[in-house]
Write a protein that holds these residues in place. Structure first.
Motif, PDB file in Angstrom:
ATOM      1  N   SER A  50       0.851  -1.192   0.000  1.00 54.88           N
ATOM      2  CA  SER A  50       0.000   0.000   0.000  1.00 54.88           C
ATOM      3  C   SER A  50       0.882   1.235   0.000  1.00 54.88           C
ATOM      4  N   ARG A  51       0.257   2.379  -0.227  1.00 57.36           N
ATOM      5  CA  ARG A  51       0.993   3.636  -0.176  1.00 57.36           C
ATOM      6  C   ARG A  51       0.062   4.693   0.409  1.00 57.36           C
ATOM      7  N   ASP A  52       0.657   5.702   1.049  1.00 55.89           N
ATOM      8  CA  ASP A  52      -0.200   6.673   1.744  1.00 55.89           C
ATOM      9  C   ASP A  52      -0.553   7.823   0.823  1.00 55.89           C
ATOM     10  N   SER A  53      -1.492   8.659   1.291  1.00 54.84           N
ATOM     11  CA  SER A  53      -2.027   9.715   0.441  1.00 54.84           C
ATOM     12  C   SER A  53      -1.002  10.794   0.153  1.00 54.84           C
ATOM     13  N   ALA A  54      -0.057  10.962   1.004  1.00 55.88           N
ATOM     14  CA  ALA A  54       0.980  11.984   0.799  1.00 55.88           C
ATOM     15  C   ALA A  54       2.034  11.516  -0.185  1.00 55.88           C
ATOM     16  N   GLU A  55       1.976  10.252  -0.524  1.00 55.59           N
ATOM     17  CA  GLU A  55       2.869   9.694  -1.544  1.00 55.59           C
ATOM     18  C   GLU A  55       4.336   9.728  -1.175  1.00 55.59           C
ATOM     19  N   ARG A  56       4.588   9.776   0.114  1.00 54.28           N
ATOM     20  CA  ARG A  56       5.994   9.680   0.501  1.00 54.28           C
ATOM     21  C   ARG A  56       6.324   8.383   1.214  1.00 54.28           C
ATOM     22  N   MET A  57       5.294   7.531   1.432  1.00 53.02           N
ATOM     23  CA  MET A  57       5.515   6.273   2.120  1.00 53.02           C
ATOM     24  C   MET A  57       4.877   5.130   1.350  1.00 53.02           C
ATOM     25  N   VAL A  58       5.577   4.018   1.362  1.00 53.35           N
ATOM     26  CA  VAL A  58       5.038   2.777   0.809  1.00 53.35           C
ATOM     27  C   VAL A  58       5.185   1.718   1.891  1.00 53.35           C
ATOM     28  N   TYR A  59       4.210   0.852   1.992  1.00 56.24           N
ATOM     29  CA  TYR A  59       4.201  -0.132   3.052  1.00 56.24           C
ATOM     30  C   TYR A  59       4.081  -1.550   2.487  1.00 56.24           C
ATOM     31  N   LEU A  60       4.557  -2.479   3.277  1.00 57.48           N
ATOM     32  CA  LEU A  60       4.346  -3.888   2.976  1.00 57.48           C
ATOM     33  C   LEU A  60       3.898  -4.560   4.268  1.00 57.48           C
ATOM     34  N   GLN A  61       2.616  -4.894   4.336  1.00 57.69           N
ATOM     35  CA  GLN A  61       2.077  -5.626   5.476  1.00 57.69           C
ATOM     36  C   GLN A  61       2.283  -7.113   5.222  1.00 57.69           C
ATOM     37  N   MET A  62       3.010  -7.748   6.124  1.00 62.30           N
ATOM     38  CA  MET A  62       3.339  -9.156   5.954  1.00 62.30           C
ATOM     39  C   MET A  62       2.681  -9.956   7.068  1.00 62.30           C
ATOM     40  N   ASN A  63       1.779 -10.838   6.708  1.00 60.70           N
ATOM     41  CA  ASN A  63       1.073 -11.684   7.663  1.00 60.70           C
ATOM     42  C   ASN A  63       1.414 -13.155   7.422  1.00 60.70           C
ATOM     43  N   SER A  64       1.109 -13.959   8.399  1.00 66.12           N
ATOM     44  CA  SER A  64       1.342 -15.415   8.293  1.00 66.12           C
ATOM     45  C   SER A  64       2.761 -15.705   7.812  1.00 66.12           C
ATOM     46  N   LEU A  65       3.711 -15.065   8.447  1.00 63.51           N
ATOM     47  CA  LEU A  65       5.098 -15.190   8.008  1.00 63.51           C
ATOM     48  C   LEU A  65       5.624 -16.607   8.200  1.00 63.51           C
ATOM     49  N   LYS A  66       6.474 -16.998   7.266  1.00 63.81           N
ATOM     50  CA  LYS A  66       7.074 -18.332   7.261  1.00 63.81           C
ATOM     51  C   LYS A  66       8.589 -18.195   7.322  1.00 63.81           C
ATOM     52  N   PRO A  67       9.288 -19.207   7.795  1.00 64.15           N
ATOM     53  CA  PRO A  67      10.756 -19.137   7.815  1.00 64.15           C
ATOM     54  C   PRO A  67      11.343 -18.830   6.444  1.00 64.15           C
ATOM     55  N   GLU A  68      10.704 -19.293   5.386  1.00 66.56           N
ATOM     56  CA  GLU A  68      11.216 -19.028   4.038  1.00 66.56           C
ATOM     57  C   GLU A  68      11.035 -17.583   3.604  1.00 66.56           C
ATOM     58  N   ASP A  69      10.357 -16.778   4.411  1.00 67.82           N
ATOM     59  CA  ASP A  69      10.266 -15.344   4.134  1.00 67.82           C
ATOM     60  C   ASP A  69      11.484 -14.582   4.653  1.00 67.82           C
ATOM     61  N   THR A  70      12.354 -15.276   5.350  1.00 66.25           N
ATOM     62  CA  THR A  70      13.565 -14.644   5.866  1.00 66.25           C
ATOM     63  C   THR A  70      14.415 -14.106   4.729  1.00 66.25           C
ATOM     64  N   ALA A  71      14.708 -12.821   4.771  1.00 63.09           N
ATOM     65  CA  ALA A  71      15.452 -12.170   3.695  1.00 63.09           C
ATOM     66  C   ALA A  71      15.683 -10.714   4.069  1.00 63.09           C
ATOM     67  N   VAL A  72      16.504 -10.063   3.270  1.00 65.98           N
ATOM     68  CA  VAL A  72      16.587  -8.607   3.312  1.00 65.98           C
ATOM     69  C   VAL A  72      15.564  -8.075   2.317  1.00 65.98           C
ATOM     70  N   TYR A  73      14.742  -7.158   2.764  1.00 63.91           N
ATOM     71  CA  TYR A  73      13.669  -6.608   1.940  1.00 63.91           C
ATOM     72  C   TYR A  73      14.045  -5.208   1.479  1.00 63.91           C
ATOM     73  N   TYR A  74      13.860  -4.978   0.197  1.00 64.79           N
ATOM     74  CA  TYR A  74      14.217  -3.702  -0.416  1.00 64.79           C
ATOM     75  C   TYR A  74      12.988  -3.056  -1.049  1.00 64.79           C
ATOM     76  N   CYS A  75      12.876  -1.759  -0.897  1.00 63.35           N
ATOM     77  CA  CYS A  75      11.895  -1.033  -1.684  1.00 63.35           C
ATOM     78  C   CYS A  75      12.628  -0.376  -2.850  1.00 63.35           C
ATOM     79  N   ALA A  76      11.886  -0.182  -3.932  1.00 63.73           N
ATOM     80  CA  ALA A  76      12.501   0.329  -5.139  1.00 63.73           C
ATOM     81  C   ALA A  76      11.490   1.097  -5.965  1.00 63.73           C
ATOM     82  N   ALA A  77      11.967   2.103  -6.677  1.00 61.63           N
ATOM     83  CA  ALA A  77      11.125   2.918  -7.545  1.00 61.63           C
ATOM     84  C   ALA A  77      11.247   2.426  -8.982  1.00 61.63           C
ATOM     85  N   PHE A  78      10.093   2.132  -9.556  1.00 59.77           N
ATOM     86  CA  PHE A  78      10.037   1.568 -10.903  1.00 59.77           C
ATOM     87  C   PHE A  78      10.313   2.642 -11.949  1.00 59.77           C
ATOM     88  N   GLY A  79      11.197   2.282 -12.895  1.00 59.21           N
ATOM     89  CA  GLY A  79      11.559   3.250 -13.915  1.00 59.21           C
ATOM     90  C   GLY A  79      11.052   2.942 -15.304  1.00 59.21           C
TER      91      GLY A  79
END
Length: 122
Positions: free
Chosen positions: A70-99
């Motif tokens: 999701s992203r907020d109305s001010a357009e300066r934040m992007v979120y990732l809500q992660m539920n039901s996490l599994k051990p295989e979700d272990t990682a470094v998470y990166y946000c990125a702007a699409f070009g």
């Protein structure tokens, strides 16, 4: 655009985390924004992307139904809500702007945050 991801940490399997991505230097309103992740010894994996207007959204097969971008109305934040996490979700998470190009290709993203580490214990 400078991106800063935060919100990672250690969580037990089945738990939840909410990652945030903050932008500085320029508003995010003109960018589609994505989340990627990279586990040790593995290639960077597409997680989710959201259009500049909040639509469309696409998700990687391994997290579909568990994560929400999701992203907020001010357009300066992007979120990732992660539920039901599994051990295989272990990682470094990166946000990125699409070009431009394909959502599911790392080369299509022109700006990357530094990453936030998520560890899911079993």
């Amino acid at each position: 655009v400078q991106l800063q991801a935060s919100g990672g940490g250690l969580v037990q399997a089945g738990g939840s985390l909410r990652l945030s991505c903050a932008a500085s230097g320029r508003r995010l309103s003109s960018y589609d924004m994505g989340w990627w992740r990279q586990a040790p010894g593995k290639a960077r994996e597409f997680v989710a992307v959201i259009g500049w207007s909040g639509h469309p959204t696409y998700y990687g097969d391994s997290i579909k139904g568990r994560f929400t971008i999701s992203r907020d109305s001010a357009e300066r934040m992007v979120y990732l809500q992660m539920n039901s996490l599994k051990p295989e979700d272990t990682a470094v998470y990166y946000c990125a702007a699409f070009g431009g190009g394909r959502y599911f290709s790392t080369s299509s993203y022109h700006y990357w945050g530094q990453g936030t580490e998520v560890t899911v214990s079993s």
